[in-house]
Design an enzyme around this catalytic site. Structure first.
Site, PDB file in Angstrom:
ATOM      1  N   HIS B 236       0.858  -1.180   0.000  1.00 43.07           N
ATOM      2  CA  HIS B 236       0.000   0.000   0.000  1.00 43.07           C
ATOM      3  C   HIS B 236       0.895   1.232   0.000  1.00 43.07           C
ATOM      4  O   HIS B 236       1.832   1.305   0.789  1.00 43.07           O
ATOM      5  CB  HIS B 236      -0.896  -0.020   1.244  1.00 43.07           C
ATOM      6  CG  HIS B 236      -2.024   0.963   1.197  1.00 43.07           C
ATOM      7  ND1 HIS B 236      -1.828   2.317   1.253  1.00 43.07           N
ATOM      8  CD2 HIS B 236      -3.357   0.773   1.098  1.00 43.07           C
ATOM      9  CE1 HIS B 236      -3.012   2.930   1.189  1.00 43.07           C
ATOM     10  NE2 HIS B 236      -3.956   2.007   1.102  1.00 43.07           N
ATOM     11  N   ARG B 256      -6.720  10.456  -0.157  1.00 40.34           N
ATOM     12  CA  ARG B 256      -6.571  10.930  -1.534  1.00 40.34           C
ATOM     13  C   ARG B 256      -7.929  11.038  -2.221  1.00 40.34           C
ATOM     14  O   ARG B 256      -8.141  11.928  -3.040  1.00 40.34           O
ATOM     15  CB  ARG B 256      -5.624   9.994  -2.297  1.00 40.34           C
ATOM     16  CG  ARG B 256      -4.155  10.205  -1.897  1.00 40.34           C
ATOM     17  CD  ARG B 256      -3.245   9.128  -2.475  1.00 40.34           C
ATOM     18  NE  ARG B 256      -3.307   7.894  -1.690  1.00 40.34           N
ATOM     19  CZ  ARG B 256      -3.219   6.676  -2.185  1.00 40.34           C
ATOM     20  NH1 ARG B 256      -3.093   6.513  -3.491  1.00 40.34           N
ATOM     21  NH2 ARG B 256      -3.279   5.607  -1.411  1.00 40.34           N
TER      22      ARG B 256
END
Lengths: 265, 604
Positions: B236, B256
């Protein structure tokens, strides 16, 4: 226990950890190096990896999301993974012991199975008929904000641990504790739920035992406003239902409602 | 069979995360007896840490979404080595699985018209993730738990399975020990479902908890099932990197999705410097367009920060290697900047990302509403797992099923964020349904007492070892360091050869690992037993990574940096050979039906 040669130079901390089982035990001191930003659980793991491989501690996520590593640090119920060492350092050893409201299994691990039994007894979620033909519901965000606050609960049981009704008076048979009052509140205030848990709250669950000292709210790592937002409104509903003379009279003439007044849809 | 207590069920489920719970609920629906064995307390499994959301084409926020778009997004994200049938079933069934959660009491965030709200995530064309702030996993597991406890499932908390038991070729149950007392218990069952999650603890820097030691992978492998795609590990892109003690803890992609941007130490939004060809049509031309997308502008394309995880992780590594990293070896993730765009930004951030706010405040002394976070890649998920039939989730061992992270198929070379929660719902249900069917069609197996005894004896060995003074933690840490260094995000031949040699040595050390104390709640003992699982999956990862001489998704080779057409046609399958040694074989991917090919073509 003293610092080993290879760790000389690093800042050391002494952990005073309770070691033992249901038959008793004692505190033991362990010295271990400190690094920047370390949490209590890191220090306990360090001791476990290097000095006491059979030291029992329950943990999972190490990020404050699973609620497994509950303990009492310097006497205060807290998650070990979310307590920075720097915040509990004094000139004395850091005292780490298991939660006191539950039976000890070993070292820092307690038997919390009572909580799972209590939850099973509470009437489950029972939704109203779907609002749309495709089997879905409509709920406004403002109507679920409060329920979402309660559903943040990670079931660390620190609120149960600090509650004097359980901790000091051992009323486990008569009182479900703050965690499950929050659970009932989440169900009762759920816009879709149709079940009625007020009688259970009054009789079986012992809501009257809570005298709103708010200790549970103070230790909640999820910052749920347990007393003000969950317990007091539930108490008010119980009072309205069973102890309000005008409401009693009213109910003589008006049939019992099926949904609660605070919920909107 | 000594005097171990024996628990008999029609269906035994191993693991009580989302997949195991969903499977248990399904199996118990038809009145057969279901046993659920879990390593931790109920409700604490790794699912609880999932943050961003559940991917399902509900089309509540953008009506252009449907299962075909979700299917093609999943295949593109997985670089087309996915099991297309699983990707199809997943996309088709996920919406019903999410709505079902609402019927069971889940409280998702809402759209203005009162439906389940969906958010943007990497690799998903439209806002698709049903969520609750950034604690979706907790909502999911709690909903399944609270629903499941009223279904008559026998739950065995804090039990660890040591070995699967067989009756001839078919599955017959498992031998487990209870953590609390350290005593063995035999579980006899007509069907067994593995739902044990991943392997993150094979690496030093990981978002995974102690439980993620590849148990299901190894149990299945040892029982004669096959593993597939073990070279594909998801790193990740955004884990915490500082302070060191919190290194690896996940920072949700939701940051994000809500408009957070990635910056290097020059303040450049570097993700816009490298956009892969197959995503050019779907990616914003500049940060301004990316922001408009996050705000719901339907004519804008998604920001470069929301490219797939494999790509973002590599871009971060490149910035760090080029000397453009942050002080502690990562890059900056900034959500605070949105105050330039919207009023009440701090309150908005706290509302949308409450866990992230608290995590950084309490562990990193950082206020994400005013300053950027430092982040870097962390081992997060294994795409590889037990090879199963797409429709039934049964492995090649009759009666042995697998679902969720420990099974393989829907993700291919890279998983899209949000697809794991929908995966475990869709295939947890399917595994439960088909295990139930299998149990109904078959008589009870018989257990082999010798096999039970042998497994129990093996498990107790660490207490009896003479000589050698090495504890299990030292070996576990050595393995994690080695896998991190030699079989991590960037891989090459000679390093992986060294890893294989290292694994052989670690296996010998593990055989001598000694534990102290008694059997009651003894984590040292448990770690000693977990080593077998960690070493097995580490070997599978290393062998497959050596063999796949190309770069694809979560597998990046410095010595073979390009994607090769020939490798798009095969999966790597791992099994235990007759000599007990690990075999890896290239197996062709079945031809995709014309109608699915057409969907992919149309969505390009």
């Amino acid at each position: 226990m003293t610092a080993t040669a290879e760790t000389q130079g690093a800042q050391m901390v002494t952990l005073r950890i309770w070691r033992g089982d249901a038959n008793g035990g004692k505190f033991e001191d362990y010295s271990t190096p400190v690094t920047h930003g370390m949490v209590v659980l890191d220090a306990v793991h360090q001791v476990q990896a290097t000095q006491a491989t059979d030291l029992a501690v329950r943990w999972n996520c190490k990020a404050g999301k699973c609620g497994s590593c509950s303990a009492e640090i310097n006497g205060r119920p807290a998650l070990m993974c979310m307590t920075q060492l720097a915040h509990v350092l004094t000139d004395q050893p850091i005292v780490i012991e298991p939660m006191q409201a539950f039976p000890t299994i070993k070292d820092l691990v307690t038997d919390v199975s009572w909580n799972y039994e209590v939850k099973k007894r509470i009437k489950p979620f029972q939704p109203r008929k779907p609002d749309a033909p495709d089997g879905t519901w409509r709920m406004d965000q403002v109507d679920v904000d409060r329920v979402q606050e309660f559903r943040k609960c990670i079931e660390c049981f620190l609120c149960q641990d600090v509650c004097h009704v359980l901790r000091d008076h051992h009323k486990h048979e008569e009182f479900i504790g703050p965690r499950f009052l929050v659970y009932v509140a989440a169900l009762e205030m759920h816009p879709l739920d149709t079940a009625d848990r007020l009688e259970d709250l009054k009789d079986r669950d012992g809501i009257g035992y809570c005298n709103i000292t708010k200790c549970c709210t103070k230790v909640c790592p999820e910052h749920i406003t347990i007393t003000d937002n969950a317990i007091i409104p539930l108490k008010e509903r119980v009072v309205d239902e069973y102890y309000d003379p005008i409401m009693r009279l009213w109910r003589l003439f008006v049939p019992k409602r099926t949904a609660l007044p605070m919920v909107s849809s | 069979m000594a005097d171990y207590p024996t628990h008999e069920h029609d269906v035994l489920v191993i693991g009580a995360g989302g997949a195991g719970l969903r499977a248990s609920i399904e199996a118990s629906a038809a009145g057969v007896s279901v046993g659920l064995v879990c390593k931790s307390l109920l409700g604490k499994a790794h699912t609880v840490m999932a943050e961003g959301g559940i991917a399902a084409a509900l089309a509540n926020v953008d009506e252009r979404d449907n299962w075909m778009v979700h299917f093609s997004d999943t295949m593109r994200g997985g670089q087309y080595v996915n099991n297309w049938r699983m990707a199809q079933l997943h996309a088709q069934e996920a919406p019903a699985r999410v709505r079902e959660l609402e019927a069971w009491g889940a409280v998702f965030d809402r759209t203005p018209d009162g439906k389940i709200l969906q958010r943007n995530f990497g690799g998903h064309r439209y806002p698709r993730l049903a969520h609750v702030g950034d604690r979706t996993g907790l909502e999911l597991i709690r909903t399944l738990q609270d629903h499941g406890i009223h279904k008559g499932i026998n739950v065995f908390m804090e039990y660890t399975v040591v070995r699967l038991l067989k009756d001839g070729d078919r599955i017959a149950g498992a031998l487990a020990y209870s953590r609390e007392r350290g005593r063995f218990a035999v579980f006899k069952a007509k069907a067994v479902i593995l739902a044990t999650g991943g392997i993150g603890k094979a690496y030093k820097i990981t978002s995974n908890s102690w439980e993620y030691t590849g148990d299901g992978h190894t149990l299945a492998y040892d029982a004669g099932a096959e593993l597939q795609d073990m070279e594909f590990i998801q790193f990740h892109p955004t884990g915490m990197i500082w302070p060191l003690s919190v290194q690896g803890i996940l920072v949700t992609e939701g940051v994000r999705g809500e408009g957070g941007i990635l910056l290097n130490n020059k303040g450049e939004q570097f993700m816009y410097n490298d956009i892969p060809d197959n995503y050019k049509n779907q990616t914003a031309k500049d940060p301004e367009e990316g922001w408009r997308y996050c705000q719901g502008d339907r004519n804008a394309q998604r920001p470069a920060e929301l490219l797939t995880r494999d790509h973002v992780a590599r871009c971060i590594m490149r910035e760090v290697k080029a000397g453009r990293g942050s002080p502690h070896g990562g890059v900056y993730l900034d959500i605070a900047w949105i105050k330039k765009k919207i009023a009440n930004a701090p309150e908005h951030i706290k509302k949308k990302l409450p866990s992230m706010y608290h995590q950084f405040k309490e562990l990193g002394n950082i206020d994400i509403t005013t300053e950027p976070m430092e982040v870097g890649p962390t081992t997060h998920y294994v795409m590889g797992g037990v090879k199963v039939d797409a429709d039934t989730q049964m492995s090649r061992v009759p009666g042995l099923f697998a679902c969720g992270e420990c099974a393989v198929g829907i993700n291919g070379a890279n998983r899209l964020g949000g697809n794991s929660l929908s995966d475990l719902l869709v295939f947890g249900k399917r595994a439960g349904e088909h295990a139930l069917k299998y149990a109904k069609e078959h008589a009870a197996p018989s257990l082999n007492a010798d096999a039970v005894e042998a497994a129990a004896k093996w498990a107790l060995e660490p207490f009896d070892r003479q000589g050698g003074d090495e504890g299990p933690y030292v070996i576990q840490h050595a393995l994690q360091d080695m896998m991190q260094d030699l079989v991590g995000i960037v891989r090459k031949e000679d390093e992986m050869q060294r890893a294989l040699e290292g694994l052989a040595k670690l296996k010998e050390r593990a055989k001598k690992a000694k534990v102290v104390g008694n059997r009651e709640y003894n984590p040292g003992w448990h770690t000693a037993l977990d080593l077998h699982n960690l070493l097995t999956v580490s070997e599978a990862i290393t062998r497959c990574s050596l063999l796949r001489k190309e770069s694809r998704g979560g597998h990046f080779r410095e010595d073979y940096q390009n994607k090769e057409a020939a490798w798009a046609k095969v999966n790597l399958v791992t099994r235990k050979g007759p000599d007990g040694e690990m075999q890896v074989e290239q197996v062709p991917i079945p031809e995709m039906p014309a109608e699915l090919k057409q969907i992919i073509e149309e969505m390009k």
